[in-house]
Scaffold this motif. Structure first.
Motif, short mmCIF file in Angstrom:
data_model
loop_
_atom_site.label_atom_id
_atom_site.label_comp_id
_atom_site.label_asym_id
_atom_site.label_seq_id
_atom_site.Cartn_x
_atom_site.Cartn_y
_atom_site.Cartn_z
N MET A 33 -25.09 -6.94 8.06
CA MET A 33 -26.49 -6.94 7.63
C MET A 33 -27.42 -6.71 8.82
SD MET A 33 -26.97 -9.72 4.56
CE MET A 33 -26.25 -11.14 5.37
N ILE A 34 -27.13 -7.35 9.95
CA ILE A 34 -27.95 -7.19 11.15
C ILE A 34 -27.84 -5.76 11.66
CG2 ILE A 34 -28.20 -7.87 13.58
CD1 ILE A 34 -27.33 -10.73 12.59
N GLU A 35 -26.64 -5.22 11.70
CA GLU A 35 -26.45 -3.84 12.14
C GLU A 35 -27.22 -2.87 11.24
OE1 GLU A 35 -22.80 -0.79 13.09
OE2 GLU A 35 -22.45 -2.95 13.27
N ASP A 36 -27.17 -3.11 9.94
CA ASP A 36 -27.92 -2.28 9.00
C ASP A 36 -29.43 -2.34 9.27
OD1 ASP A 36 -25.51 -1.64 7.79
OD2 ASP A 36 -25.82 -2.96 6.05
N GLU A 37 -29.93 -3.53 9.59
CA GLU A 37 -31.35 -3.68 9.89
C GLU A 37 -31.74 -2.92 11.16
OE1 GLU A 37 -34.07 -5.20 8.30
OE2 GLU A 37 -32.62 -5.03 6.68
N VAL A 38 -30.89 -2.98 12.19
CA VAL A 38 -31.17 -2.24 13.43
C VAL A 38 -31.25 -0.75 13.11
CG1 VAL A 38 -30.29 -1.60 15.71
CG2 VAL A 38 -30.15 -3.98 14.95
N HIS A 39 -30.32 -0.26 12.32
CA HIS A 39 -30.28 1.18 12.00
C HIS A 39 -31.47 1.62 11.16
CE1 HIS A 39 -25.76 1.81 12.94
NE2 HIS A 39 -26.39 1.16 13.88
N LYS A 43 -34.38 6.80 13.49
CA LYS A 43 -33.81 8.00 12.85
C LYS A 43 -32.45 8.29 13.45
CE LYS A 43 -38.25 10.05 11.89
NZ LYS A 43 -39.22 11.06 12.24
N MET A 44 -32.36 8.20 14.78
CA MET A 44 -31.10 8.42 15.49
C MET A 44 -30.43 7.05 15.62
SD MET A 44 -30.84 10.59 18.90
CE MET A 44 -30.01 9.78 20.22
N SER A 45 -29.38 6.82 14.87
CA SER A 45 -28.75 5.50 14.82
C SER A 45 -28.31 5.01 16.19
CB SER A 45 -27.54 5.52 13.88
OG SER A 45 -27.96 5.64 12.56
N PRO A 46 -28.77 3.83 16.57
CA PRO A 46 -28.34 3.27 17.84
C PRO A 46 -26.90 2.74 17.75
CG PRO A 46 -29.82 1.76 16.72
CD PRO A 46 -29.74 3.00 15.89
N GLU A 63 -28.00 0.36 22.08
CA GLU A 63 -28.36 1.51 22.90
C GLU A 63 -28.65 2.68 21.99
OE1 GLU A 63 -25.49 2.36 25.95
OE2 GLU A 63 -25.17 0.22 26.29
N ARG A 64 -29.60 3.50 22.40
CA ARG A 64 -29.90 4.74 21.69
C ARG A 64 -29.41 5.90 22.55
NH1 ARG A 64 -36.05 3.68 20.96
NH2 ARG A 64 -36.04 5.62 22.11
#
Length: 183
Positions: A33-39, A43-46, A63-64
């Motif tokens: 869920m946290i990873e989904d929120e970061v993404h 636009k460019m998935s970190p 990191e981006r």
């Protein structure tokens, strides 16, 4: 159709909907869920380097692809994780002292020779800081707190033989020297 049948179908449908939502929320992994929120923010998935969950709060180090790294702070709610604040800065080896909404964080990229990191706060307490490396991310150490003053902390890195590699003093003010912004 009778009113009783329609009412029964509506009640069963409502209960089924509630059951599906509860199961989805309970079974969904906090880290995912946290990873989904970061993404959701880019636009460019970190690339996630590390997620740290501390009770009802969490930090996501990422990191981006444009030579930027950052940290996002979240709070656990009934429906998942709510974004609180974040910072993004150019990737470099300078130490960082970051103050977000709930946590203060000190961190730095480290070289391969670094095996351990010790953080000495101004009050004399010493802590070991973890070194993390996500898939396709650089190695970094970090230390965070929601109660301790991290200003002026002295951080010492050591190699596998216990020999000192580096010693840095954190800035006295948070977010000093960051080229990115704290939201």
């Amino acid at each position: 159709m009778s009113k009783k049948l329609i009412k029964g179908i509506a009640i069963c449908g409502g209960m089924l909907l509630i059951a599906v939502l509860v199961i989805k929320l309970v079974l969904k992994d906090d880290y995912q869920m946290i990873e989904d929120e970061v993404h959701r923010f880019y636009k460019m998935s970190p690339v996630i380097a590390h997620i740290e969950i501390d009770g009802r709060y969490a930090l996501a180090f990422y990191e981006r692809g444009d030579w930027h790294a950052g940290v996002m702070e979240f709070k656990k709610t009934w429906f998942g994780w709510e974004f609180l604040s974040s910072t993004t800065d150019r990737v470099h080896t300078d130490e960082q002292f970051i103050e977000l909404t709930h946590f203060s964080i000190i961190q730095q990229a480290v070289f391969e020779k670094t095996e351990s990191v010790h953080v000495e706060l101004q009050n004399g307490e010493t802590y070991s800081a973890p070194i993390v490396k996500g898939e396709n991310t650089y190695r970094r150490w970090f230390y965070y707190s929601d109660t301790e003053d991290l200003a002026g902390a002295i951080v010492t890195t050591y190699d596998k033989n216990g020999d000192q590699l580096n010693e840095v003093k954190m800035p006295d003010e948070p977010n000093e020297g960051l080229s990115g912004t704290v939201d």
